[in-house]
Design an enzyme around this catalytic site. Structure first.
Site, mmCIF file in Angstrom:
data_model
loop_
_atom_site.group_PDB
_atom_site.id
_atom_site.type_symbol
_atom_site.label_atom_id
_atom_site.label_comp_id
_atom_site.label_asym_id
_atom_site.label_seq_id
_atom_site.Cartn_x
_atom_site.Cartn_y
_atom_site.Cartn_z
ATOM 1 N N ASP A 169 -24.076 63.613 120.173
ATOM 2 C CA ASP A 169 -23.341 63.358 118.936
ATOM 3 C C ASP A 169 -22.246 64.414 118.828
ATOM 4 O O ASP A 169 -22.309 65.461 119.480
ATOM 5 C CB ASP A 169 -24.298 63.466 117.734
ATOM 6 N N SER A 170 -21.256 64.149 117.992
ATOM 7 C CA SER A 170 -20.224 65.145 117.737
ATOM 8 C C SER A 170 -20.823 66.387 117.072
ATOM 9 O O SER A 170 -20.214 67.447 117.070
ATOM 10 C CB SER A 170 -19.161 64.552 116.819
ATOM 11 N N GLY A 172 -14.365 62.638 113.759
ATOM 12 C CA GLY A 172 -13.995 61.440 112.982
ATOM 13 C C GLY A 172 -12.536 61.280 112.629
ATOM 14 O O GLY A 172 -12.107 60.186 112.259
ATOM 15 N N CYS A 212 -23.453 58.961 118.008
ATOM 16 C CA CYS A 212 -22.292 59.138 117.130
ATOM 17 C C CYS A 212 -21.534 57.813 116.960
ATOM 18 O O CYS A 212 -21.176 57.156 117.946
ATOM 19 C CB CYS A 212 -21.372 60.167 117.784
ATOM 20 N N THR A 244 -18.479 57.463 115.756
ATOM 21 C CA THR A 244 -17.078 57.643 116.147
ATOM 22 C C THR A 244 -16.927 57.491 117.658
ATOM 23 O O THR A 244 -16.031 56.784 118.143
ATOM 24 C CB THR A 244 -16.590 59.033 115.675
ATOM 25 N N GLU A 262 -22.052 68.735 105.302
ATOM 26 C CA GLU A 262 -22.256 69.927 106.140
ATOM 27 C C GLU A 262 -22.304 71.201 105.309
ATOM 28 O O GLU A 262 -22.919 72.179 105.707
ATOM 29 C CB GLU A 262 -21.178 70.003 107.217
ATOM 30 N N CYS A 297 -22.042 56.200 109.810
ATOM 31 C CA CYS A 297 -21.737 57.576 110.238
ATOM 32 C C CYS A 297 -23.071 58.321 110.255
ATOM 33 O O CYS A 297 -23.901 58.128 109.352
ATOM 34 C CB CYS A 297 -20.770 58.222 109.243
ATOM 35 N N THR A 298 -23.236 59.152 111.273
ATOM 36 C CA THR A 298 -24.528 59.838 111.452
ATOM 37 C C THR A 298 -24.971 60.665 110.247
ATOM 38 O O THR A 298 -26.151 60.880 110.046
ATOM 39 C CB THR A 298 -24.432 60.806 112.651
ATOM 40 N N HIS A 299 -23.998 61.153 109.469
ATOM 41 C CA HIS A 299 -24.353 62.034 108.352
ATOM 42 C C HIS A 299 -24.824 61.269 107.105
ATOM 43 O O HIS A 299 -25.471 61.845 106.245
ATOM 44 C CB HIS A 299 -23.148 62.878 107.925
HETATM 45 N N1 DGL Z 1 -21.006 61.857 114.164
HETATM 46 C C1 DGL Z 1 -19.858 61.306 113.492
HETATM 47 C C2 DGL Z 1 -20.039 59.801 113.293
HETATM 48 O O1 DGL Z 1 -21.137 59.279 113.307
HETATM 49 C C3 DGL Z 1 -19.625 61.972 112.150
HETATM 50 C C4 DGL Z 1 -19.115 63.389 112.220
HETATM 51 C C5 DGL Z 1 -17.754 63.510 112.865
HETATM 52 O O2 DGL Z 1 -16.728 63.101 112.276
HETATM 53 O O3 DGL Z 1 -17.716 64.017 113.973
HETATM 54 O O4 DGL Z 1 -19.053 59.115 113.146
#
Ligand code: DGL
Length: 271
Positions: A10-11, A43, A73, A75, A154, A187-189
């Site tokens: 993941d990012s 993102g 992720c 993105t 975050e 989105c993962t968050h």
């Molecule tokens: N992991 C990214 C996603 O699921 C979110 C965080 C980012 O922007 O890197 O899109």
């Protein structure tokens, strides 16, 4: 049987949201996870940058002998799945959006009005719409980017009025004007603000791709006869930067989960 680990990346650390689901569904599977916390967020980055970071990380996982690559992720999944599938023809590569699209087509009908929320890159890519249409052309899909959610999450600004106001800023019009009845946490968050969304819009059905992806992992491992048996290997979690914010996020995601979690710091340059 195949006891090699499943490679996740993941990012950042949001992709960890899938791990407790995987642990519950397939407790024997071990994971090597890479979170690019030094270079997150992806993102709103250029697609060429996201592609080159993703190749670096996927190469690192392959060097670590993973049996499968899971792009946790959204993105990266919206921009790099085909490229990575071509690069590693001998390893299954799965993105988070395709299993989510299947789940959406299974759980929704043409009567539903489905809203996708995600980062700018994910929404601009149109990947959700494209993949959902592969399973059902007639579903009504609406999309909106919510770029301020990730930095607030975050910072741990979650269970308070600031986050609620930000959710309402992005979602009131989107949900109420279009009379949406389903929201996809693209989105993962966003699973970390699921309870806020449920409280603010109690009638919405919520679909969580971070959960849906683990059913697809199981399916692929079963199809290829690659499920793991009992072993004494450990999960390994790498991050390119272990800041205090991220440690707090790890603690939130793994709260109450009974599994060994050990993080190793790894410079992006050494990946
Ligand atoms: N992991 C990214 C996603 O699921 C979110 C965080 C980012 O922007 O890197 O899109």
């Amino acid at each position: 049987m195949d006891n090699r680990p499943v490679g996740f990346f993941d990012s950042g650390l949001g992709g960890l949201n899938s791990i407790p689901y995987l642990n519950k569904l397939l407790p024997e599977e071990k994971v090597i996870y890479f979170g690019d916390t030094a270079r997150t967020p992806y993102g709103s980055k250029a697609i060429s940058t996201i592609k080159s970071f993703s190749i670096q990380i996927a190469d690192f996982l392959v060097k670590n002998n993973v049996k499968m690559i899971v792009i946790a992720c959204n993105t990266v999944s919206s921009t790099c799945v085909e490229m990575l599938q071509e690069r590693y023809p001998d390893i299954p590569v799965v993105g988070i959006i395709e299993p989510a699209a299947r789940a959406i087509s299974r759980k929704c009908s043409v009567q539903n009005k489905i809203g996708i929320i995600g980062t700018k890159v994910t929404i601009q890519s149109g990947a959700y719409k494209k993949l959902i249409r592969r399973y059902n052309r007639d579903l009504q899909i609406f999309e909106t980017a919510c770029p301020a959610f990730v930095p607030l999450i975050e910072e741990g600004i979650v269970h308070n009025d600031i986050m609620d106001l930000t959710i309402r800023y992005y979602m009131d019009d989107f949900v109420l004007r279009d009379r949406l009845d389903t929201i996809v946490l693209g989105c993962t968050h966003y699973p970390l603000i699921r309870s806020n969304i449920e409280r603010l819009y109690p009638d919405l059905q919520i679909i969580n791709p971070s959960e849906e992806i683990v059913y697809r992992i199981k399916e692929i491992l079963e199809e290829k006869d690659m499920l793991a048996g009992e072993s004494d290997t450990e999960n390994i979690f790498y991050a390119s930067d272990l800041s205090e914010n991220f440690i707090n996020m790890i603690n939130t995601i793994f709260k109450g989960v009974d599994m060994h979690v050990e993080f190793k710091n790894l410079e992006p340059d050494s990946v």
